[in-house]
Design a protein around this motif. Sequence first.
Motif, PDB file in Angstrom:
ATOM      1  N   MET A   8       0.960  -1.621  -0.137  1.00  0.00           N
ATOM      2  CA  MET A   8       0.538   0.206   0.238  1.00  0.00           C
ATOM      3  C   MET A   8       0.988   1.489  -0.144  1.00  0.00           C
ATOM      4  O   MET A   8       1.290   1.322   0.547  1.00  0.00           O
ATOM      5  CB  MET A   8      -0.709   0.168   1.777  1.00  0.00           C
ATOM      6  N   SER A   9       0.276   2.136  -0.491  1.00  0.00           N
ATOM      7  CA  SER A   9       0.889   3.474  -0.795  1.00  0.00           C
ATOM      8  C   SER A   9       0.743   4.836  -0.067  1.00  0.00           C
ATOM      9  O   SER A   9       1.371   5.835   0.101  1.00  0.00           O
ATOM     10  CB  SER A   9       1.290   3.781  -2.516  1.00  0.00           C
ATOM     11  N   GLU A  10      -0.698   4.371   0.895  1.00  0.00           N
ATOM     12  CA  GLU A  10      -0.857   4.794   1.304  1.00  0.00           C
ATOM     13  C   GLU A  10      -1.354   4.872   3.106  1.00  0.00           C
ATOM     14  O   GLU A  10      -0.514   3.201   3.336  1.00  0.00           O
ATOM     15  CB  GLU A  10      -2.150   5.728   1.086  1.00  0.00           C
ATOM     16  N   PHE A  11      -1.377   5.678   3.876  1.00  0.00           N
ATOM     17  CA  PHE A  11      -1.932   4.973   5.400  1.00  0.00           C
ATOM     18  C   PHE A  11      -2.881   5.653   5.713  1.00  0.00           C
ATOM     19  O   PHE A  11      -3.136   6.606   5.669  1.00  0.00           O
ATOM     20  CB  PHE A  11      -0.514   4.909   5.809  1.00  0.00           C
ATOM     21  N   SER A  12      -3.321   4.779   7.319  1.00  0.00           N
ATOM     22  CA  SER A  12      -4.032   5.708   8.142  1.00  0.00           C
ATOM     23  C   SER A  12      -4.031   5.404   9.603  1.00  0.00           C
ATOM     24  O   SER A  12      -4.568   4.442   9.551  1.00  0.00           O
ATOM     25  CB  SER A  12      -5.949   5.378   7.284  1.00  0.00           C
ATOM     26  N   ILE A  31      -2.592  11.170   8.698  1.00  0.00           N
ATOM     27  CA  ILE A  31      -2.996  10.254   6.904  1.00  0.00           C
ATOM     28  C   ILE A  31      -2.381  10.757   6.542  1.00  0.00           C
ATOM     29  O   ILE A  31      -1.984  11.595   6.616  1.00  0.00           O
ATOM     30  CB  ILE A  31      -5.063  10.485   7.542  1.00  0.00           C
ATOM     31  N   GLY A  32      -2.312   9.962   5.156  1.00  0.00           N
ATOM     32  CA  GLY A  32      -0.599  10.098   4.062  1.00  0.00           C
ATOM     33  C   GLY A  32      -0.517   9.460   3.831  1.00  0.00           C
ATOM     34  O   GLY A  32      -1.262   8.125   3.226  1.00  0.00           O
ATOM     35  N   ASP A  33       0.432   9.284   2.725  1.00  0.00           N
ATOM     36  CA  ASP A  33       0.696   9.360   1.320  1.00  0.00           C
ATOM     37  C   ASP A  33       2.499   9.312   1.760  1.00  0.00           C
ATOM     38  O   ASP A  33       3.078   9.552   2.146  1.00  0.00           O
ATOM     39  CB  ASP A  33       0.759   9.261   0.050  1.00  0.00           C
ATOM     40  N   TRP A  34       2.611   7.579   1.222  1.00  0.00           N
ATOM     41  CA  TRP A  34       4.716   7.465   1.507  1.00  0.00           C
ATOM     42  C   TRP A  34       4.571   7.498   1.140  1.00  0.00           C
ATOM     43  O   TRP A  34       4.630   8.041  -0.694  1.00  0.00           O
ATOM     44  CB  TRP A  34       4.676   5.888   1.578  1.00  0.00           C
ATOM     45  N   ALA A  68       6.862  10.679   4.026  1.00  0.00           N
ATOM     46  CA  ALA A  68       5.206  10.920   3.846  1.00  0.00           C
ATOM     47  C   ALA A  68       5.539  11.727   3.715  1.00  0.00           C
ATOM     48  O   ALA A  68       5.225  12.390   4.187  1.00  0.00           O
ATOM     49  CB  ALA A  68       4.654   9.497   5.162  1.00  0.00           C
ATOM     50  N   THR A  71      -1.587  13.781   4.496  1.00  0.00           N
ATOM     51  CA  THR A  71      -2.643  14.054   4.287  1.00  0.00           C
ATOM     52  C   THR A  71      -3.606  14.834   4.944  1.00  0.00           C
ATOM     53  O   THR A  71      -4.513  16.043   5.361  1.00  0.00           O
ATOM     54  CB  THR A  71      -3.354  13.691   3.573  1.00  0.00           C
TER      55      THR A  71
END
Length: 336
Positions: A8-12, A31-34, A68, A71
């Motif tokens: 996964m490129s994103e995380f929460s 919350i964001g993206d690597w 990261a 967002t």
Amino acid sequence: MTDVEVIMSEFSLSGNYRVQSRREAEPSKLIGDWFPAVEGLLDADTVNHALRAHPFWSRTTNVELRPALVTGRSGKFATEPDILYKRDFFLPDPGTMSMPVDIVDVRKSRKNWAARAACTRNLLADGTYERLTERLDDLDVVIANEYYLHEAGHFLGYDVLTKYQDGYFAPGGKTAWPLVYLEELRADLQAFGFGARLLPAAQAARILLYNVSLRFGVHREGIATRGVAPYGIVPFLLFCILRELRFVSVALMNDRWVIRLANLDEFAIVRVMRACAEHAESELTIPELATTDVIERALTAAKYVRRRLADTDAIDDYARVMESPSTSELTEHEQS
């Protein structure tokens, strides 16, 4: 880290978080993206390979870090100034994603950089800040790389994790902040050595230029806006070394005291970086390894700090440029 988290490129993240300098945790979300794998960006594998090859590697630690692009943030992630979020201080909500590695919040760091621009600019000789920003055109990558290298710097010799386990930073049961500040300096200086090894000269030079601007700029901003020194004596200790290496000097220009950088040539800067790393090894890391007694190690570090604080010429130079923020700095900071 699980296979799902790798793909996964994103995380929460949702859970309770605290920062290292505080005991209280509170519900927090991130919350964001690597950060994508772009040209010039280091990664943990590359840094750890260099770390394991170093003769002073502690053999017990590795860098576990990812930058990261955040967002959304709430709780401690939003209210605390830290841009490095430690997984050891995060307790996920039941059934939610754990923090797989320490996280560098690149966007928060970049925002902070812009907010203190006036303070950093007025600290330097005319035109220097503009030349620096031209060199730091890919600032996000520089921020991420500097953190990778800084963490590796902590893991040489008597590494920072073992120091915490041994109670090194609180020899009398109470935190001895000069020891904490000196460890941050040691990590910075040894990071310069890793940068000189791992990056082409132009990219390596950016690490020193960014670090100097960060350490001095944050200090000046703290003095100008809140009357505090966020990094304690770390910027002063760095100033002392760079002054000895003749990379920085203090001059009176247009009725204000400023810091002058001797040379922005990338190869000259890399030589300074190597000299800084050699200084850290000979003055800090090797002496710490000469004994296994925690108190003796702390006393060795304390003697180094005391020697720096006895250098009245360096103190006078440093005070001239740091202790008299201008009205324009305060105004521009408020506007940002």
